[in-house]
Scaffold this active site. Structure first.
Site, PDB file in Angstrom:
ATOM      1  N   LYS A 212     -55.404   3.690  20.742  1.00 35.21           N
ATOM      2  CA  LYS A 212     -55.541   5.139  20.799  1.00 35.21           C
ATOM      3  C   LYS A 212     -55.292   5.600  22.096  1.00 35.21           C
ATOM      4  O   LYS A 212     -54.656   6.471  22.561  1.00 35.21           O
ATOM      5  CB  LYS A 212     -57.040   5.368  20.722  1.00 35.21           C
ATOM      6  CG  LYS A 212     -57.651   6.732  20.929  1.00 35.21           C
ATOM      7  CD  LYS A 212     -58.907   6.979  20.462  1.00 35.21           C
ATOM      8  CE  LYS A 212     -60.018   7.198  21.817  1.00 35.21           C
ATOM      9  NZ  LYS A 212     -61.339   7.373  21.295  1.00 35.21           N
ATOM     10  N   GLU A 218     -53.836  -6.040  25.927  1.00 33.04           N
ATOM     11  CA  GLU A 218     -53.987  -6.929  25.061  1.00 33.04           C
ATOM     12  C   GLU A 218     -52.926  -6.523  23.957  1.00 33.04           C
ATOM     13  O   GLU A 218     -51.767  -6.986  23.496  1.00 33.04           O
ATOM     14  CB  GLU A 218     -55.127  -7.239  24.015  1.00 33.04           C
ATOM     15  CG  GLU A 218     -56.007  -8.081  24.681  1.00 33.04           C
ATOM     16  CD  GLU A 218     -57.074  -7.117  25.706  1.00 33.04           C
ATOM     17  OE1 GLU A 218     -56.620  -6.065  26.089  1.00 33.04           O
ATOM     18  OE2 GLU A 218     -58.301  -7.534  25.849  1.00 33.04           O
ATOM     19  N   GLY A 269     -62.746   4.341  18.921  1.00 35.11           N
ATOM     20  CA  GLY A 269     -61.930   3.438  18.098  1.00 35.11           C
ATOM     21  C   GLY A 269     -62.516   2.941  16.943  1.00 35.11           C
ATOM     22  O   GLY A 269     -62.148   2.759  15.715  1.00 35.11           O
ATOM     23  N   ARG A 270     -63.827   2.796  17.311  1.00 37.87           N
ATOM     24  CA  ARG A 270     -64.763   1.883  16.274  1.00 37.87           C
ATOM     25  C   ARG A 270     -65.011   2.791  15.024  1.00 37.87           C
ATOM     26  O   ARG A 270     -65.369   2.234  13.998  1.00 37.87           O
ATOM     27  CB  ARG A 270     -66.009   1.177  16.722  1.00 37.87           C
ATOM     28  CG  ARG A 270     -66.771   2.252  17.301  1.00 37.87           C
ATOM     29  CD  ARG A 270     -67.862   1.814  18.296  1.00 37.87           C
ATOM     30  NE  ARG A 270     -68.619   2.537  19.222  1.00 37.87           N
ATOM     31  CZ  ARG A 270     -68.256   2.942  20.364  1.00 37.87           C
ATOM     32  NH1 ARG A 270     -67.002   2.589  20.897  1.00 37.87           N
ATOM     33  NH2 ARG A 270     -68.927   3.828  20.855  1.00 37.87           N
ATOM     34  N   GLU A 356     -71.183  -2.018  20.000  1.00 38.21           N
ATOM     35  CA  GLU A 356     -70.450  -0.896  21.098  1.00 38.21           C
ATOM     36  C   GLU A 356     -71.288   0.402  21.123  1.00 38.21           C
ATOM     37  O   GLU A 356     -71.053   0.913  21.978  1.00 38.21           O
ATOM     38  CB  GLU A 356     -69.361  -0.921  20.734  1.00 38.21           C
ATOM     39  CG  GLU A 356     -68.147  -0.679  21.935  1.00 38.21           C
ATOM     40  CD  GLU A 356     -66.695  -0.810  21.821  1.00 38.21           C
ATOM     41  OE1 GLU A 356     -66.148  -1.473  22.404  1.00 38.21           O
ATOM     42  OE2 GLU A 356     -66.177  -0.424  20.906  1.00 38.21           O
ATOM     43  N   HIS A 387     -75.357 -21.578   3.366  1.00 35.97           N
ATOM     44  CA  HIS A 387     -75.304 -23.033   3.687  1.00 35.97           C
ATOM     45  C   HIS A 387     -75.119 -23.357   5.107  1.00 35.97           C
ATOM     46  O   HIS A 387     -74.416 -24.219   5.671  1.00 35.97           O
ATOM     47  CB  HIS A 387     -74.329 -23.602   2.720  1.00 35.97           C
ATOM     48  CG  HIS A 387     -74.370 -23.662   1.302  1.00 35.97           C
ATOM     49  ND1 HIS A 387     -75.237 -24.593   0.786  1.00 35.97           N
ATOM     50  CD2 HIS A 387     -74.398 -22.501   0.372  1.00 35.97           C
ATOM     51  CE1 HIS A 387     -75.445 -24.092  -0.432  1.00 35.97           C
ATOM     52  NE2 HIS A 387     -74.896 -22.890  -0.968  1.00 35.97           N
ATOM     53  N   LYS A 502     -62.515  -5.995  32.135  1.00 37.64           N
ATOM     54  CA  LYS A 502     -61.035  -5.485  32.233  1.00 37.64           C
ATOM     55  C   LYS A 502     -60.738  -5.627  33.542  1.00 37.64           C
ATOM     56  O   LYS A 502     -59.521  -6.360  34.056  1.00 37.64           O
ATOM     57  CB  LYS A 502     -60.769  -4.366  31.555  1.00 37.64           C
ATOM     58  CG  LYS A 502     -60.972  -4.383  30.115  1.00 37.64           C
ATOM     59  CD  LYS A 502     -60.691  -2.891  29.543  1.00 37.64           C
ATOM     60  CE  LYS A 502     -60.977  -2.610  27.964  1.00 37.64           C
ATOM     61  NZ  LYS A 502     -61.026  -1.437  27.685  1.00 37.64           N
TER      62      LYS A 502
HETATM   63  O1  LIG Z   1     -56.972   1.690  20.513  1.00 43.35           O
HETATM   64  P1  LIG Z   1     -57.287   1.279  22.065  1.00 43.35           P
HETATM   65  O2  LIG Z   1     -57.231   2.384  22.922  1.00 43.35           O
HETATM   66  O3  LIG Z   1     -56.181   0.097  22.279  1.00 43.35           O
HETATM   67  O4  LIG Z   1     -58.539   0.673  22.209  1.00 43.35           O
HETATM   68  C1  LIG Z   1     -58.987  -0.532  21.669  1.00 43.35           C
HETATM   69  C2  LIG Z   1     -60.470  -1.032  21.793  1.00 43.35           C
HETATM   70  O5  LIG Z   1     -60.848  -1.133  23.031  1.00 43.35           O
HETATM   71  C3  LIG Z   1     -62.107  -0.582  23.398  1.00 43.35           C
HETATM   72  O6  LIG Z   1     -61.832   0.274  23.964  1.00 43.35           O
HETATM   73  C4  LIG Z   1     -62.835  -1.829  23.929  1.00 43.35           C
HETATM   74  O7  LIG Z   1     -62.219  -2.395  25.174  1.00 43.35           O
HETATM   75  C5  LIG Z   1     -62.631  -0.434  22.164  1.00 43.35           C
HETATM   76  O8  LIG Z   1     -63.533   0.737  22.067  1.00 43.35           O
HETATM   77  C6  LIG Z   1     -61.434   0.282  21.402  1.00 43.35           C
HETATM   78  O9  LIG Z   1     -61.452   0.080  20.086  1.00 43.35           O
END
Ligand SMILES: O=P(O)(O)OC[C@H]1O[C@](O)(CO)[C@@H](O)[C@@H]1O
Length: 526
Positions: A212, A218, A269-270, A356, A387, A502
């Site tokens: 987003k 990452e 995002g979530r 979150e 289990h 971060k």
């Molecule tokens: O879609 P993006 O901006 O890469 O963010 C990924 C995820 O990182 C976060 O901002 C948390 O670090 C989440 O809320 C989000 O879903």
């Protein structure tokens, strides 16, 4: 006009605290228990049912919860949200994920755009794109069909779409709507990307970069990892990649992608599984029609969430019971236990959505709250969990409220009769048994074999995991979490708590460290 008050300032909450405690063992035993199971049940969308017979509530507690819902103005707050109020005050944003699957209220116009139209337009663009990929009209440079889709993203740009893909993979195969296998790269651990790339034919893979913000380290690192692999294979990366992002992100206007599809800042995002974020990979994997059915299921459940009668609104009641358990009974965690292999990663997704959203210590005005907010969420599919960690759930010192999910039918036709029952019957027998075992316990003179009981659970029961029931199930939990945020008076739609780590990681990578951070950096050989 709604007012945003802390939970502990509400008279109805004080009254709820004074209601009598329910002896679950007693009320769930014998004929009493049978009556409760029949009565404490609410129909959900798509044939699902929310049953709360094994929760520590009775008619008095329910009455107090209804009053709490009224005083906390839960319905009115939801109405404000879906009509476009700035509910995410921390980031000064609207909260519009429900609009990706339907229109509950009036048209929401933001930044000069009708937002429902915008989301539908993106879904349509994705559908056209996916249809062209399936028809072989969009191909690799050699004119060959793409056979695999690989999503690159993390957090909300991974967990929801991945959980939904896994939930529908076998259903789609069985129902002849399976188009392409999907794989997911999320972790910045290089072994994640390398293992996925080793398992696919890159020349026939289309990569969906989902971010987003377009700035998540990452995800950008994994994008470079993939581009490198494509280059080494003699392929043009821009012919193998599409992007899903917001129009304001650095990825939006790049020439590096075959196409770009958009969500926006009004979808967390979530909460983005029903936006272009879930839409791209699910439409490519199963076809746009399956994604549309998934949206229909979510929309139908959203409608129920807008129901003002609490006892006909499964999400609101689930939220209220959860707050009663957290803030009156003092239980610190909740387990989500789907008795369905298809829902293998559903608990992991809910962990993000819930923790979150409601893992906050200040209210929506930034003032500290004096009561517990979001619980720790964890879970695994049954019967695997039985289990593993169920020992603690049955006999541990903490009481952990449980949210079971069970389906009458499996997705594939294959089953086997062993000792007079099918595997599906064994699965269902186990979830029924667990509810009663947790609630009623079993006395034994040997303390080691004694089960105290009194451990509450609810269950959502459906016919089968399919696109519509999955959409309804997802919306149930999203909306439950939203109502709990309203009750706790927190902003469920920002996530400042993820920032500090971060920032420090960036300092480590720039070698700008001292003190403990420096020593840990040295220990980890950075
Ligand atoms: O879609 P993006 O901006 O890469 O963010 C990924 C995820 O990182 C976060 O901002 C948390 O670090 C989440 O809320 C989000 O879903």
């Amino acid at each position: 006009m709604v007012t945003w008050d802390n939970l502990d300032t509400l008279a109805s909450f004080q009254n709820l605290s004074k209601t009598g405690r329910i002896d679950l063992k007693k009320v769930m035993s014998g004929e009493n228990g049978a009556e409760r199971v029949k009565n404490y049940s609410i129909p959900m969308a798509e044939g699902l049912v929310y049953n709360y017979a094994a929760k520590q509530v009775d008619d008095d507690v329910l009455e107090a919860l209804v009053k709490l819902a009224e005083e906390a103005q839960l319905s009115e707050k939801f109405e404000e949200l879906y009509n476009g109020a700035v509910i995410n005050t921390g980031e000064n944003r609207l909260v519009l994920h429900q609009l990706t699957r339907g229109q509950l209220g009036k048209a929401v116009v933001a930044d000069g755009v009708d937002k429902r139209k915008f989301y539908v337009e993106q879904q349509q663009r994705i559908a056209d794109f996916a249809n062209k990929v399936h028809a072989g009209e969009i191909t690799n440079a050699a004119g060959e069909k793409f056979t695999t889709v690989v999503q690159i993203g993390i957090g909300g740009s991974d967990l929801g779409p991945r959980a939904m893909y896994l939930a529908l993979e076998n259903w789609a195969k069985k129902n002849n709507t399976f188009k392409m296998e999907a794989k997911f790269i999320s972790n910045v651990d290089p072994d994640d990307a390398a293992a996925v790339l080793n398992s696919v034919d890159v020349a026939h893979s289309i990569f969906v970069l989902v971010s987003k913000s377009g700035t998540t380290l990452e995800t950008l690192t994994n994008e470079s990892f993939v581009k490198d692999a494509l280059k080494k294979a003699g392929l043009d990366a821009s012919k193998h990649m599409i992007a899903v992002t917001s129009e304001t992100s650095p990825l939006a206007k790049s020439d590096d992608y075959l196409a770009a599809f958009f969500m926006d800042d009004y979808i967390g995002g979530r909460y983005s599984s029903t936006s272009a974020v879930g839409g791209a990979v699910l439409s490519l994997a199963f076809g746009p029609d399956v994604f549309a059915q998934f949206l229909d299921g979510a929309a139908a459940e959203d409608k129920l969430s807008a129901e003002k009668d609490v006892l006909k609104n499964p999400e609101m009641l689930d939220a209220l019971i959860g707050v009663y358990e957290r803030n009156v009974l003092g239980y610190p965690s909740t387990a989500v236990l789907p008795y369905s292999q298809a829902l293998n990663r559903f608990p992991a997704h809910l962990q993000q959505v819930d923790m979150e959203s409601n893992g906050k210590s200040v209210n929506r005005f930034g003032e500290p709250v004096n009561y517990p907010t979001g619980p720790v969420i964890f879970g695994e599919p049954g019967t695997n969990g039985q289990h593993s960690f169920y020992q603690l759930l049955h006999q541990g010192t903490d009481i952990v409220p449980l949210q079971f999910v069970g389906f009458k039918n499996n997705q594939l036709d294959t089953d086997v009769v062993i000792q007079d029952s099918t595997s599906q019957q064994k699965l269902c027998a186990n979830v029924a048994a667990q509810i009663v075992a947790f609630a009623c316990g079993k006395e034994d003179e040997n303390r080691n074999k004694n089960f105290e009981g009194g451990r509450p659970s609810s269950i959502i029961i459906g016919e089968q995991v399919n696109p519509k029931t999955l959409g309804a199930l997802l919306a149930h939990f999203e909306n439950k979490i939203m109502f709990q945020g309203f009750l706790w008076n927190v902003n469920s739609f920002d996530q400042e708590g993820v920032q500090l780590g971060k920032v420090l990681a960036k300092r480590v990578l720039a070698h700008e460290t001292d003190g403990a951070l420096k020593v840990f950096s040295d220990l980890l050989n950075i």
